[in-house]
Design an enzyme around this catalytic site. Structure first.
Site, short mmCIF file in Angstrom:
data_model
loop_
_atom_site.label_atom_id
_atom_site.label_comp_id
_atom_site.label_asym_id
_atom_site.label_seq_id
_atom_site.Cartn_x
_atom_site.Cartn_y
_atom_site.Cartn_z
N HIS A 157 0.85 -1.30 -0.05
CA HIS A 157 -0.01 -0.13 0.07
C HIS A 157 0.86 1.20 0.01
CE1 HIS A 157 -3.35 -2.79 1.34
NE2 HIS A 157 -2.41 -3.50 2.36
N SER A 278 15.20 21.98 -15.42
CA SER A 278 14.11 22.63 -15.57
C SER A 278 14.56 24.01 -16.21
CB SER A 278 13.35 23.03 -14.20
OG SER A 278 12.64 24.17 -14.23
N LYS A 284 16.34 21.76 -10.06
CA LYS A 284 15.63 20.49 -10.64
C LYS A 284 16.48 19.61 -11.60
CE LYS A 284 11.12 20.72 -10.98
NZ LYS A 284 10.25 19.86 -10.09
N GLU A 291 9.45 9.03 -16.63
CA GLU A 291 7.99 9.38 -16.85
C GLU A 291 7.50 9.01 -18.22
OE1 GLU A 291 7.30 13.32 -14.33
OE2 GLU A 291 9.09 13.40 -15.73
#
Ligand code: ARG
Length: 461
Positions: A157, A278, A284, A291
């Protein structure tokens, strides 16, 4: 003008819109090598069985080889008017060698022709994926070997469950991609039958030798039912299914990499070569490759559902609907190849923060099960009662805002009188993982055994 290939009964040619909806040359040109190989094998068989003359066969094969080099050097002019790769090649053959070209299509139809071309292509793609998965498995084994004893939290979970080793977690993916690879091999085995010679759907009256063409094209044997042969796209569906399942595995790992690389987790750092920055936030480092692997899975899944839906209502035998099989398979193949390559690169490069993993492994009362097991083993409690006692210890630790291992012996004995000093040894995360020695368990000694097994297995194939 009407079509040269089938225009005998037609007074006029097709409407431009008809041509646009009908043509597949825009994508099936990808099949040119397979189409030429199929035609070469067919022509050789026609000559061997005396259906065409040796002289015709010589001209046909010379012409086909010329066309092959024309396509490869970019000189070939593809025409939408000629619909597909099969007719583009045959029309060019007629230009090159004249009437003998018209004999090539004896005892053959585009229905078995496209089936053989496409099977050859899918089979080669499956062989590519087999190799790519081999590289991915190798990368996993190397990293698992480095980290067979690195402790991390195991989750259920997405809540801290029990400590495990990072090597064990990686080996879970070895099992998954190992199954994907065996699905690839099963699919090759099942599709290894040659459609050529089924003709339109009924077979042919010419004395063909389908075993000869099957062998020449590297298939195990010819297909057995001509109607099934031209109706069947199971090989494409199986390819898309195994691609979708493999994509799902890649996507789950991609999701984990996204989570692990957040500053909040900090379990891993992606290499510069597999992350991006970024344009506004200088700090970043984004896991874009992970992704995109996660996202592209949607595309592959879509192609599977797409082709299943195309096929579901088709009466036997061939219908033009089946022309829609190719874009789905080509795109899924290209997408999956890229996903596997990107994941392999990421796994090779990924940096592990063992300290952060270990620290997280000790949080969330992750050794509570070890305490319960200790009570069963050392104090003879039934597991259910031990579970209850441990629950009270967790509640107390939560109240005191400390870990289980920080509770004093008096505190623990107040919960259950049988607890003694010995309990502390099972409350450390390292001892917890070391104790999980059941077959396939997370103990470093077990993980090493499984790594060894997999190395042997990979060396064999
Ligand atoms: N371009 C067609 C396909 O991809 C080839 C087979 C056409 N056969 C036919 N009878 N129209 O399926």
């Amino acid at each position: 003008a009407s079509n040269r290939m089938w225009g005998g009964r037609f007074a006029s040619g097709p409407d431009a819109i008809m041509e646009a909806i009908n043509a597949s040359i825009g994508f099936d040109r990808k099949l040119y090598t397979q189409d030429i190989r199929g035609s070469l094998a067919h022509a050789a068989m026609l000559a061997k069985t005396g259906i065409i003359s040796a002289e015709d066969e010589k001209q046909i094969s010379q012409g086909l080889n010329t066309i092959l080099s024309e396509i490869e050097s970019g000189k070939f002019e593809f025409s939408t008017r000629l619909e597909d790769i099969h007719m583009n090649i045959e029309a060019r053959l007629a230009e090159l060698i004249g009437p003998a070209a018209g004999r090539l299509h004896t005892a053959r139809s585009r229905n078995d022709q496209v089936a053989v071309d496409f099977r050859l292509w899918v089979k080669e793609e499956l062989q590519r994926i087999d190799r790519a998965l081999g590289d991915l498995l190798e990368a996993f084994l190397n990293r698992a070997e480095e980290h067979y004893a690195t402790v991390m939290p195991g989750f259920t979970h997405l809540q801290t469950a029990q400590p495990v080793t990072f090597g064990h977690h990686l080996m879970a993916y070895v099992e998954m991609f190992g199954r994907d690879r065996s699905r690839v091999r099963d699919a090759i085995e099942r599709m290894d039958e040659c459609p050529l010679g089924a003709a339109a759907l009924a077979g042919t009256g010419f004395p063909t030798d389908r075993f000869m063409t099957a062998k020449a094209l590297g298939f195990r044997e010819p297909t057995r039912n001509s109607i099934d042969t031209v109706s069947d796209r199971d090989f494409a569906l199986e390819f898309l299914s195994l691609a979708a399942i493999c994509g799902v595995h890649l996507s789950r790992l991609a999701e984990e990499i996204v989570i692990w690389s957040t500053p909040q987790f900090g379990f891993v750092r992606l290499s510069d070569s597999f992350s991006t920055g970024s344009s506004i936030m200088p700090q970043k480092k984004n896991p874009d490759a992970a992704e995109l692997i996660r996202a592209k899975t949607g595309r592959v899944n879509g192609h599977l559902i797409g082709l299943l839906t195309v096929m579901k209502g088709l009466p036997l035998a061939y219908s033009k609907d089946m022309q829609e099989d190719k874009e789905a398979v080509f795109d899924a193949a290209e997408t999956l190849d890229l996903m596997i390559a990107a994941m392999t690169g990421m796994i090779k490069d990924i940096e592990i923060n063992a300290a952060a993993m270990k620290k997280a492994a000790g949080s969330g009362f992750s050794t509570a099960t070890d305490l319960a097991d200790w009570l069963v083993r050392e104090a003879g409690l039934p597991f259910r009662e031990a579970h209850h006692v441990t629950g009270r210890a967790v509640a107390l630790a939560e109240e005191k805002k400390c870990g289980l291992e920080k509770l004093s012996l008096e505190d623990l004995q107040a919960i259950h009188e049988s607890i003694n000093e010995g309990v502390y040894s099972v409350l450390s995360v390292s001892n917890s993982v070391k104790s999980r020695t059941s077959y396939g368990g997370t103990a470093p000694s077990e993980v090493r055994k499984q790594i060894k097994n997999w190395r042997k297995r990979l060396a064999k194939d």
